[in-house]
Scaffold this motif. Sequence first.
Motif, PDB file in Angstrom:
ATOM      1  N   LEU A 118       3.222 -10.047  36.538  1.00 48.69           N
ATOM      2  CA  LEU A 118       4.458  -9.493  36.508  1.00 48.69           C
ATOM      3  C   LEU A 118       4.484  -8.010  36.916  1.00 48.69           C
ATOM      4  O   LEU A 118       5.201  -7.495  37.893  1.00 48.69           O
ATOM      5  CB  LEU A 118       5.201  -9.810  35.065  1.00 48.69           C
ATOM      6  CG  LEU A 118       5.642 -11.147  34.855  1.00 48.69           C
ATOM      7  CD1 LEU A 118       6.009 -11.267  33.411  1.00 48.69           C
ATOM      8  CD2 LEU A 118       6.749 -11.598  35.849  1.00 48.69           C
ATOM      9  N   GLU A 119       3.673  -7.293  36.022  1.00 47.53           N
ATOM     10  CA  GLU A 119       3.534  -5.902  36.479  1.00 47.53           C
ATOM     11  C   GLU A 119       3.045  -5.598  38.012  1.00 47.53           C
ATOM     12  O   GLU A 119       3.575  -4.724  38.759  1.00 47.53           O
ATOM     13  CB  GLU A 119       2.559  -5.090  35.538  1.00 47.53           C
ATOM     14  CG  GLU A 119       2.579  -3.776  35.755  1.00 47.53           C
ATOM     15  CD  GLU A 119       1.824  -3.075  34.766  1.00 47.53           C
ATOM     16  OE1 GLU A 119       1.379  -1.739  34.832  1.00 47.53           O
ATOM     17  OE2 GLU A 119       1.235  -3.718  33.789  1.00 47.53           O
ATOM     18  N   ASP A 120       2.092  -6.243  38.461  1.00 50.44           N
ATOM     19  CA  ASP A 120       1.381  -6.284  39.677  1.00 50.44           C
ATOM     20  C   ASP A 120       2.362  -6.429  40.948  1.00 50.44           C
ATOM     21  O   ASP A 120       2.353  -6.111  42.048  1.00 50.44           O
ATOM     22  CB  ASP A 120       0.253  -6.809  39.822  1.00 50.44           C
ATOM     23  CG  ASP A 120      -0.773  -6.539  38.800  1.00 50.44           C
ATOM     24  OD1 ASP A 120      -0.949  -5.262  38.606  1.00 50.44           O
ATOM     25  OD2 ASP A 120      -2.033  -7.209  38.967  1.00 50.44           O
ATOM     26  N   ASN A 121       3.499  -7.292  40.582  1.00 48.05           N
ATOM     27  CA  ASN A 121       4.476  -7.826  41.631  1.00 48.05           C
ATOM     28  C   ASN A 121       5.910  -7.097  41.384  1.00 48.05           C
ATOM     29  O   ASN A 121       6.839  -7.813  41.941  1.00 48.05           O
ATOM     30  CB  ASN A 121       4.509  -9.303  41.522  1.00 48.05           C
ATOM     31  CG  ASN A 121       3.255  -9.938  42.136  1.00 48.05           C
ATOM     32  OD1 ASN A 121       3.450 -10.002  43.293  1.00 48.05           O
ATOM     33  ND2 ASN A 121       2.386 -10.173  41.259  1.00 48.05           N
ATOM     34  N   GLY A 122       5.898  -6.018  40.854  1.00 44.20           N
ATOM     35  CA  GLY A 122       7.142  -5.175  40.832  1.00 44.20           C
ATOM     36  C   GLY A 122       8.423  -5.581  39.559  1.00 44.20           C
ATOM     37  O   GLY A 122       9.492  -5.371  39.780  1.00 44.20           O
ATOM     38  N   PHE A 123       7.646  -6.181  38.619  1.00 42.48           N
ATOM     39  CA  PHE A 123       8.554  -6.651  37.498  1.00 42.48           C
ATOM     40  C   PHE A 123       8.547  -6.008  36.353  1.00 42.48           C
ATOM     41  O   PHE A 123       7.198  -5.332  35.865  1.00 42.48           O
ATOM     42  CB  PHE A 123       8.354  -8.007  37.092  1.00 42.48           C
ATOM     43  CG  PHE A 123       8.922  -8.908  37.813  1.00 42.48           C
ATOM     44  CD1 PHE A 123      10.320  -9.385  37.968  1.00 42.48           C
ATOM     45  CD2 PHE A 123       8.050  -9.732  39.195  1.00 42.48           C
ATOM     46  CE1 PHE A 123      10.830 -10.329  38.932  1.00 42.48           C
ATOM     47  CE2 PHE A 123       8.924 -10.383  39.849  1.00 42.48           C
ATOM     48  CZ  PHE A 123      10.140 -10.802  39.850  1.00 42.48           C
ATOM     49  N   THR A 124       9.656  -5.634  35.503  1.00 45.61           N
ATOM     50  CA  THR A 124       9.316  -4.917  34.234  1.00 45.61           C
ATOM     51  C   THR A 124       9.464  -6.019  33.055  1.00 45.61           C
ATOM     52  O   THR A 124      10.677  -6.903  33.352  1.00 45.61           O
ATOM     53  CB  THR A 124      10.429  -3.925  33.862  1.00 45.61           C
ATOM     54  OG1 THR A 124      10.187  -2.905  35.028  1.00 45.61           O
ATOM     55  CG2 THR A 124      10.228  -3.380  32.421  1.00 45.61           C
ATOM     56  N   LEU A 125       8.542  -6.316  32.197  1.00 48.28           N
ATOM     57  CA  LEU A 125       8.851  -7.343  31.110  1.00 48.28           C
ATOM     58  C   LEU A 125       9.856  -7.009  30.132  1.00 48.28           C
ATOM     59  O   LEU A 125       9.811  -5.843  29.436  1.00 48.28           O
ATOM     60  CB  LEU A 125       7.457  -7.745  30.542  1.00 48.28           C
ATOM     61  CG  LEU A 125       7.344  -8.657  29.659  1.00 48.28           C
ATOM     62  CD1 LEU A 125       7.753  -9.937  30.019  1.00 48.28           C
ATOM     63  CD2 LEU A 125       6.122  -8.693  28.735  1.00 48.28           C
TER      64      LEU A 125
END
Length: 276
Positions: free
Chosen positions: A242-249
Motif C-alpha cells: 500500500l505504501e509503495d503504491n501511494g496509499f496511506t493506511l
Amino acid sequence: MSEFDETAVAEAYNRGLALEKAGDRRGAAKAYRQVLDLDPDDHGGVSVRLASMGLGETPEKMPDAYVAMLFDQHADDFDDILVEQLRYCVPMQLRQLLRTHADKRFERVLDLGCGTGLTGIALRDCAGHLTGVDLSERIIELAYDREVYDELYVGEAVGFLQEFEDENGQRPKWDLIAATDVFPYVGAIESLVSAANERLVPDGCLGFSTETLPEASFEGKPFRVGPRQRFAHAPSYLKAVLEDNGFTLEEIQQITVRLEDGEPVPGHLVLARKSR
C-alpha cells in the motif's frame, strides 16, 4: 481458453483426491500434475492445491478458469453458502469501517469481485453510482436480478482496472473501490493495488478484506496458499505494498472472515486512502 479432455481430467483429478485422502501425498501430487498436463488453464485449481500441500510452487494468483468455474458452479447457492453456512459478514464490517473513517456519500463506487451483490447492498446507501464486476458470468446474472448496481460487467479484477473504458472511450475513476473476498484469490497483490490507485480520484478510498495465518506460517514470505486452498497475506506485506503504491493506511482490523468446518478463519479488513 484451450480445449481439454474433460473425462481424462476428471479421472486424474479424482485419483489425486483419493490418494491425498489416503495419505499418499506424492501419489496425489503426481496425479494433480497429470491434470495440469491435460488442462494447462487449470480449471480444477490443482496448482493452488499443490502449493497448499507444499509440493508445488506458489502461484501469483488463482487461475482465472478455476475461479470462473468455481463460482459458476456454486452461483445458485452462493448466498446460502456464504451467509448461512460460513457466517460471512465482511460487507457490513466494511460499511461500518467506512462510517468511522469516511462517513460520506461516494459519488462513484466500484465493487470488485461483486458476487451476487452482498457488498453492493451494504454500500448502496453511500454510493451515488455503483458499478460491479465479477469473473463469473452466472454470478453477474444473479447480481443483475438484485437491481442494486447501476452497471455490471464480467471481468477479472486487475484486467478490468487496467483496461476498462466506458462507452465514450473514457477511463473512469472512482471515489471508492471495494474488494471484499478478492485478495484470497490473489497472491501477489502489487498489480491489483497499483491498478486501484490509478483508478481512484485524489483522496479516494480502497477497502478490502484478506485472510491470514500465524506469522511463523509465512516463513518470511509475503503470502502463501493456506490449508483451505486460499491465499493468506502477511500484514507487513499489505502495509508495504500500500505504501509503495501511494496509499496511506487508515486502519487494518483483525477480523473473522468466515467459518470453515465450524472454525473461525482469521483475516484483516483494510481501509486505505490514496495519498499520491
